[in-house]
Scaffold this motif. Structure first.
Motif, short mmCIF file in Angstrom:
data_model
loop_
_atom_site.label_atom_id
_atom_site.label_comp_id
_atom_site.label_asym_id
_atom_site.label_seq_id
_atom_site.Cartn_x
_atom_site.Cartn_y
_atom_site.Cartn_z
N THR A 1 0.89 -1.33 -0.17
CA THR A 1 0.14 0.18 -0.29
C THR A 1 0.98 1.14 -0.03
O THR A 1 1.69 1.18 1.07
CB THR A 1 -0.86 0.08 1.01
N LEU A 2 0.57 1.79 -1.50
CA LEU A 2 1.23 2.63 -1.13
C LEU A 2 0.52 4.78 -0.75
O LEU A 2 -0.71 4.26 -1.32
CB LEU A 2 1.89 3.13 -2.86
N LYS A 3 0.99 4.83 0.40
CA LYS A 3 0.25 6.23 0.91
C LYS A 3 0.45 7.07 0.10
O LYS A 3 1.75 7.59 -0.23
CB LYS A 3 0.82 6.67 2.21
N THR A 4 -0.56 8.23 -0.39
CA THR A 4 -0.29 9.80 -0.82
C THR A 4 -1.00 11.01 -0.45
O THR A 4 -1.57 10.35 0.75
CB THR A 4 -1.26 9.03 -2.19
N THR A 5 -0.84 12.20 -0.54
CA THR A 5 -1.53 13.12 -0.01
C THR A 5 -2.19 13.76 -0.20
O THR A 5 -3.47 14.09 -0.69
CB THR A 5 0.12 14.25 -0.52
N SER A 6 -2.78 13.26 -2.18
CA SER A 6 -4.02 13.66 -2.86
C SER A 6 -4.78 12.39 -3.95
O SER A 6 -3.45 10.68 -4.00
CB SER A 6 -4.23 14.43 -3.77
N ARG A 7 -5.58 11.91 -4.40
CA ARG A 7 -5.97 10.54 -5.21
C ARG A 7 -4.81 10.90 -6.82
O ARG A 7 -4.66 11.26 -7.33
CB ARG A 7 -7.55 11.13 -5.48
N ALA A 8 -4.77 8.67 -6.25
CA ALA A 8 -3.64 9.27 -7.75
C ALA A 8 -3.94 8.55 -8.63
O ALA A 8 -4.77 8.06 -8.39
CB ALA A 8 -2.39 8.03 -6.63
N THR A 9 -3.58 8.88 -9.63
CA THR A 9 -3.79 8.57 -11.31
C THR A 9 -3.15 7.47 -11.79
O THR A 9 -3.70 6.18 -12.63
CB THR A 9 -4.60 9.40 -12.82
N MET A 10 -2.07 6.97 -11.51
CA MET A 10 -0.62 6.70 -11.89
C MET A 10 0.15 5.94 -11.27
O MET A 10 0.63 6.82 -10.66
CB MET A 10 -0.25 6.98 -12.83
N ILE A 11 1.30 4.55 -11.83
CA ILE A 11 1.89 4.40 -10.57
C ILE A 11 3.24 4.44 -11.60
O ILE A 11 3.09 3.96 -12.36
CB ILE A 11 1.67 3.16 -9.80
N GLU A 12 3.97 4.09 -11.24
CA GLU A 12 5.56 3.81 -11.69
C GLU A 12 6.50 3.24 -10.88
O GLU A 12 6.81 4.06 -9.96
CB GLU A 12 6.04 5.72 -12.05
N LEU A 13 7.34 2.36 -10.87
CA LEU A 13 8.29 1.75 -10.47
C LEU A 13 9.38 2.23 -10.61
O LEU A 13 9.62 1.97 -11.89
CB LEU A 13 7.97 0.60 -11.14
N ILE A 14 10.13 2.96 -9.91
CA ILE A 14 10.98 3.70 -10.03
C ILE A 14 12.27 2.70 -10.13
O ILE A 14 12.92 3.16 -11.56
CB ILE A 14 11.24 5.24 -8.54
N GLY A 15 12.71 1.82 -9.33
CA GLY A 15 13.91 0.87 -9.34
C GLY A 15 13.80 -0.05 -8.46
O GLY A 15 12.61 0.42 -7.43
N CYS A 16 14.62 -0.59 -8.55
CA CYS A 16 14.80 -1.76 -7.69
C CYS A 16 16.72 -2.14 -7.71
O CYS A 16 17.27 -1.91 -8.09
CB CYS A 16 14.45 -3.27 -7.60
N ARG A 17 16.58 -2.07 -6.10
CA ARG A 17 18.08 -2.77 -5.66
C ARG A 17 18.42 -3.26 -4.74
O ARG A 17 17.76 -3.84 -3.85
CB ARG A 17 18.88 -1.75 -5.62
N PRO A 18 19.62 -3.74 -4.18
CA PRO A 18 20.04 -4.39 -3.26
C PRO A 18 19.81 -3.60 -1.76
O PRO A 18 20.16 -2.25 -2.10
CB PRO A 18 21.16 -4.96 -3.66
N ALA A 19 18.97 -3.94 -1.01
CA ALA A 19 19.17 -3.30 0.60
C ALA A 19 21.14 -3.31 0.65
O ALA A 19 21.29 -3.53 0.41
CB ALA A 19 18.47 -3.70 1.95
N GLY A 20 20.79 -1.29 1.56
CA GLY A 20 22.44 -1.25 1.48
C GLY A 20 23.15 -0.64 0.14
O GLY A 20 23.78 -0.24 0.55
N SER A 21 22.42 -0.76 -0.85
CA SER A 21 23.14 -0.18 -1.69
C SER A 21 22.96 1.38 -2.13
O SER A 21 21.87 1.79 -1.57
CB SER A 21 22.80 -0.91 -3.28
N ALA A 22 23.57 2.05 -3.14
CA ALA A 22 22.81 3.32 -2.86
C ALA A 22 22.16 3.05 -4.56
O ALA A 22 21.74 3.10 -4.85
CB ALA A 22 24.41 4.52 -3.79
N ASN A 23 21.30 4.39 -4.09
CA ASN A 23 19.81 4.34 -5.58
C ASN A 23 21.00 5.11 -6.43
O ASN A 23 21.53 5.14 -6.76
CB ASN A 23 19.23 5.67 -4.32
#
Length: 137
Positions: free
Chosen positions: A115-137
């Protein structure tokens, strides 16, 4: 009647300058082609091998003006803890939510609804990316 020769006898005086230049161009072209193939192969291998955590948004459902349920399929090594970043946008394309979700399950494939919390009604979701925990963005 005598026959007139138009050129030098074949093979008597070695290769012509044009033949030598053609040979050099073929060698240089071959070396550059092999080098380019090597670089492209290396970049491809590095990209594929470097993706230790990846995910895909299967579907999402806007459940309220302040939340979106997102079904993610995460692929990772069983021993790796993955972190995926999701972003949501409203109808004017303004970002209304962003969060990191951690997947520590001892499994290579994880299907989970987050569940992604939002500040107002969302109309689109985007997966920005994934990485191993502890690695830089």
């Amino acid at each position: 009647m005598s026959a007139v020769r138009e050129g030098l006898p074949e093979g008597r005086y070695g290769r012509s300058a044009d033949e030598r230049a053609d040979r050099k161009l073929k060698i240089v072209g071959s070396v550059l082609g092999i080098g380019l193939l090597g670089v492209v192969g290396w970049i491809g291998w590095d990209y594929v091998a470097g993706q230790s955590v990846s995910a895909e948004v299967i579907k999402f459902k806007v459940v309220s003006d302040t939340a979106v349920d997102v079904h993610l399929e995460v692929r990772k090594e069983a021993s790796v803890t993955g972190v995926c970043t999701l972003s949501s946008q409203d109808k004017e394309h303004g970002e209304v939510g962003r969060a990191d979700f951690t997947f520590a399950q001892d499994s290579k494939r994880v299907d989970e609804v987050v569940t992604l919390k939002t500040t107002s009604r969302a109309t689109m979701i985007e997966l920005i990316g994934c990485r191993p925990a502890g690695s830089a963005n």
